[in-house]
Design an enzyme around this catalytic site. Structure first.
Site, PDB file in Angstrom:
ATOM      1  N   ASP A 102       0.860  -1.193   0.000  1.00 61.95           N
ATOM      2  CA  ASP A 102       0.000   0.000   0.000  1.00 61.95           C
ATOM      3  C   ASP A 102       0.887   1.230   0.000  1.00 61.95           C
ATOM      4  O   ASP A 102       1.900   1.270   0.708  1.00 61.95           O
ATOM      5  CB  ASP A 102      -0.868  -0.043   1.275  1.00 61.95           C
ATOM      6  CG  ASP A 102      -2.103   0.830   1.184  1.00 61.95           C
ATOM      7  OD1 ASP A 102      -3.213   0.301   1.343  1.00 61.95           O
ATOM      8  OD2 ASP A 102      -1.958   2.050   0.969  1.00 61.95           O
ATOM      9  N   LYS A 114      -4.261   6.629   0.646  1.00 65.82           N
ATOM     10  CA  LYS A 114      -5.616   6.660   1.214  1.00 65.82           C
ATOM     11  C   LYS A 114      -5.710   5.746   2.439  1.00 65.82           C
ATOM     12  O   LYS A 114      -6.579   5.934   3.276  1.00 65.82           O
ATOM     13  CB  LYS A 114      -6.635   6.150   0.188  1.00 65.82           C
ATOM     14  CG  LYS A 114      -6.579   6.826  -1.162  1.00 65.82           C
ATOM     15  CD  LYS A 114      -7.642   7.873  -1.289  1.00 65.82           C
ATOM     16  CE  LYS A 114      -7.560   8.535  -2.655  1.00 65.82           C
ATOM     17  NZ  LYS A 114      -8.393   9.703  -2.764  1.00 65.82           N
ATOM     18  N   TYR A 148     -15.423   6.016 -13.121  1.00 65.90           N
ATOM     19  CA  TYR A 148     -15.132   5.005 -12.100  1.00 65.90           C
ATOM     20  C   TYR A 148     -15.574   3.618 -12.577  1.00 65.90           C
ATOM     21  O   TYR A 148     -14.778   2.674 -12.637  1.00 65.90           O
ATOM     22  CB  TYR A 148     -15.828   5.381 -10.776  1.00 65.90           C
ATOM     23  CG  TYR A 148     -15.833   4.245  -9.786  1.00 65.90           C
ATOM     24  CD1 TYR A 148     -14.642   3.740  -9.277  1.00 65.90           C
ATOM     25  CD2 TYR A 148     -17.036   3.660  -9.369  1.00 65.90           C
ATOM     26  CE1 TYR A 148     -14.640   2.687  -8.385  1.00 65.90           C
ATOM     27  CE2 TYR A 148     -17.045   2.608  -8.480  1.00 65.90           C
ATOM     28  CZ  TYR A 148     -15.843   2.112  -7.993  1.00 65.90           C
ATOM     29  OH  TYR A 148     -15.852   1.054  -7.127  1.00 65.90           O
ATOM     30  N   ASN A 162     -23.219  -2.268  -2.196  1.00 66.72           N
ATOM     31  CA  ASN A 162     -22.750  -1.207  -1.291  1.00 66.72           C
ATOM     32  C   ASN A 162     -22.035  -1.773  -0.066  1.00 66.72           C
ATOM     33  O   ASN A 162     -22.675  -2.183   0.899  1.00 66.72           O
ATOM     34  CB  ASN A 162     -23.922  -0.310  -0.891  1.00 66.72           C
ATOM     35  CG  ASN A 162     -24.362   0.562  -2.055  1.00 66.72           C
ATOM     36  OD1 ASN A 162     -24.763   0.052  -3.089  1.00 66.72           O
ATOM     37  ND2 ASN A 162     -24.239   1.856  -1.910  1.00 66.72           N
ATOM     38  N   LEU A 201     -22.893   6.787   2.266  1.00 68.24           N
ATOM     39  CA  LEU A 201     -24.096   7.133   3.013  1.00 68.24           C
ATOM     40  C   LEU A 201     -24.015   6.783   4.497  1.00 68.24           C
ATOM     41  O   LEU A 201     -24.264   7.643   5.347  1.00 68.24           O
ATOM     42  CB  LEU A 201     -25.308   6.438   2.366  1.00 68.24           C
ATOM     43  CG  LEU A 201     -26.644   6.764   3.027  1.00 68.24           C
ATOM     44  CD1 LEU A 201     -26.971   8.240   2.899  1.00 68.24           C
ATOM     45  CD2 LEU A 201     -27.765   5.908   2.429  1.00 68.24           C
ATOM     46  N   ILE A 245     -30.269  14.132   1.695  1.00 66.55           N
ATOM     47  CA  ILE A 245     -30.807  13.066   0.835  1.00 66.55           C
ATOM     48  C   ILE A 245     -30.691  13.560  -0.600  1.00 66.55           C
ATOM     49  O   ILE A 245     -31.271  14.593  -0.959  1.00 66.55           O
ATOM     50  CB  ILE A 245     -32.280  12.759   1.172  1.00 66.55           C
ATOM     51  CG1 ILE A 245     -32.396  12.208   2.597  1.00 66.55           C
ATOM     52  CG2 ILE A 245     -32.863  11.790   0.158  1.00 66.55           C
ATOM     53  CD1 ILE A 245     -33.815  11.839   3.005  1.00 66.55           C
TER      54      ILE A 245
END
Ligand code: UDP
Length: 327
Positions: free
Chosen positions: A31, A35, A140, A169, A189, A206
């Site tokens: 890594d 990030k 993406y 997700n 979210l 939202i």
């Protein structure tokens, strides 16, 4: 097995590394910490470096006698990918090409790749199967799809055995809520709602309340990160018998944004402000997975199918680590 985990200091990669260790494998985290978080890597060897560096990657593969590579080191922000497509093509495609070339040069054949439901774009069929039309609508998703195709053609040569896992997700915190999401900036979210519940942000917005869904907000299929990691382990084991594998990973159950907000309210016991704003560009109204292929072929079972358990694990992580990994 000695497994190189590219991006192993990140959210999903660090959960994967822990699972590999617990199953008797020897993960080596690779890594560049652009990030990821050094503190998220605990029991594994750690090499700081970049998988886009061809010579160094070959050296790492050889020195550690790596037998398989898992790749979690992509950029993941849809909005950022729209603003900076070339950066996404560079990190997600060009550097992955270099990684595959280094694997070829070092004679490492096994590869497990994190892909995404974003490869389907605005799907013409719900729930989504692996055969649903692939038509990404942002850089993406397009870069992930490009790597999938690259793996496909490279494996046709007989020099690569790969599994592609298309996540819906990813969320929650794995291993007793010790490994959770710490993205800066945060865009997902569940952590954003939790930040609102913790008083770390003024409100949760939202994005769109006029979608053709039961309450007008987008429906997503939330899947616990530890359940995701388990599927990787099964796919890795199957690479000996099957050189090309593709699976969707989700629970197959959709929740609206409002339902997720209500769930965080319930789990946290906190009240916070909810603001309705316009749609976020590029958001399909509904994304839910048909993951029966992973269940039937890999024997994949999820341990955290209920949203409440997922949110509980995330809440525990964020309240225990209010500043994330603090690095
Ligand atoms: N979302 C939202 N407010 C936010 C962040 C996300 O309403 O502050 C919505 C977003 O539009 C999508 C869902 O929540 O419908 C999940 O978004 P996320 O970015 O977590 O994941 P994605 O589905 O884009 O992979």
């Amino acid at each position: 097995m000695k497994v190189l985990v590219c991006g192993g200091a990140g959210y999903i990669g660090s959960n994967m590394t822990e699972l590999l260790s617990r199953h008797g494998h020897s993960p080596v985290v690779f890594d560049n910490l652009s990030k990821g978080h050094r503190a998220a890597v605990q029991k594994a060897e750690f090499v700081q470096g970049d998988f886009g560096d061809f010579d160094f990657t070959i050296e790492v593969l050889k020195k550690h006698k790596i037998e398989a590579v898992m790749h979690f080191a992509a950029f993941i922000e849809v909005g950022e990918s729209v603003d900076q497509p070339l950066r996404y093509y560079d990190n997600n495609v060009s550097k992955t090409r270099t990684l595959l070339a280094a694997m070829e040069a070092a004679g490492v054949q096994k590869f497990v790749f994190s892909s995404t439901a974003a490869v389907y774009g605005m799907p013409d069929q719900i729930p989504i199967t692996e055969d649903t039309t692939k038509c990404p609508i942002n850089p993406y998703g397009e870069t992930k799809w490009a790597v999938e195709r690259m793996c496909h053609f490279q494996s046709q040569t007989g020099r690569l055995r790969y599994a592609v896992l298309r996540y819906f997700n990813a969320c929650g915190a794995g291993f007793n809520a010790t490994r959770g999401e710490d993205h800066k900036p945060e865009s997902h979210l569940i952590p954003l709602i939790i930040q609102a519940a913790m008083g770390k942000r003024d409100n949760i917005k939202i994005f769109g309340s006029d979608y053709p869904t039961p309450d007008g907000t987008c429906v997503r299929d939330y899947i616990h990160v530890e359940d995701l990691a388990k599927a990787h382990l099964l796919a890795l084991a199957r690479l000996d018998s099957e050189a090309q594998q593709v699976y969707n990973l989700g629970n197959g159950k959709g929740y609206t944004v409002r339902q997720v907000i209500d769930c965080v309210r319930k789990v946290s016991g906190k009240e916070f402000k909810v603001v309705e704003v316009g749609r976020r560009p590029g958001d399909p109204p509904v994304l839910t997975a048909d993951a029966s292929k992973a269940r039937n072929i890999l024997g994949w079972k999820t341990d955290y199918p209920e949203l409440e358990k997922i949110v509980e694990s995330a809440w525990t992580f964020h309240t225990a680590n209010p500043n994330g990994y603090n690095d």
